[in-house]
Design a protein around this motif. Structure first.
Motif: not given
Length: 188
Positions: A118, A120, A131, A133, A135, A170-171, A175
């Motif tokens: 994982s 960022v 930005e 993340a 995972i 992404f997540h 962030t």
């Protein structure tokens, strides 16, 4: 009047999405029943485990109603597992796993490696730098004619859009970057 946005609330990043949406002025409904789909202006399908979310949707008799609402144009943001659920086809489904068949895309699960890989990163999207993340992130491996690519990482497609849907690998909710959620709310 504030927009009422649902967050599918069986597992995954439910709280993070709900908090971000509230911070953007939305009323948030944690969706756990099919009847709640009639009470919302849009829905977020959060990250989590896509095959588990699929089984829960079927067990609670929500899968067909959710797919129908989305195909009729209920605005949706799918992040990570949510992107997988929106796909037309999965290259590597878990046994018995189905999708909602909303976006004309094919997806490969866990394309960016296991959880220990994982990361960022700041990535360029059509909406600006985000930005993000990653995972156990999926990758979009085929994009249909009706789909716009909104983000790539090292040439790999990690974000797509359609008139009433956004899907990302992404997540941003982890962030604190609200760029994608703001674009989603523009669809709602």
């Amino acid at each position: 009047m504030a927009k009422r946005v649902g967050v599918l609330a069986f597992q995954g990043g439910v709280r993070e999405h709900a908090d971000m949406l509230r911070g953007l002025g939305c009323e948030v409904t944690l969706v756990k029943k099919a009847s709640q789909l009639d009470e919302i202006d849009g829905i977020v399908l959060p990250g989590g485990e896509s095959s588990t979310m699929d089984r829960i949707l079927r067990r609670f008799d929500m899968r067909d109603q959710l797919a129908e609402k989305l195909q009729e144009g209920l605005p949706v943001l799918g992040t990570c597992a949510g992107l997988i659920m929106l796909a037309h086809h999965l290259e590597d489904p878990a046994p018995g796993q189905e999708t909602l068949d909303v976006l004309d895309i094919d997806v490969r699960r866990n394309a960016f490696g296991p959880q220990r890989d994982s990361a960022v990163e700041r990535i360029e999207t059509t909406f600006g730098v985000v930005e993000a993340a990653f995972i156990r992130a999926p990758e979009v491996v085929r994009v249909g004619e009706s789909i716009e690519v909104i983000a790539r990482v090292d040439g790999r497609v990690v974000g797509v859009s359609a008139p009433t849907a956004l899907g990302i690998s992404f997540h941003p909710e982890l962030t604190g970057d609200s760029t994608i959620h703001e674009q989603f709310l523009a669809l709602v």
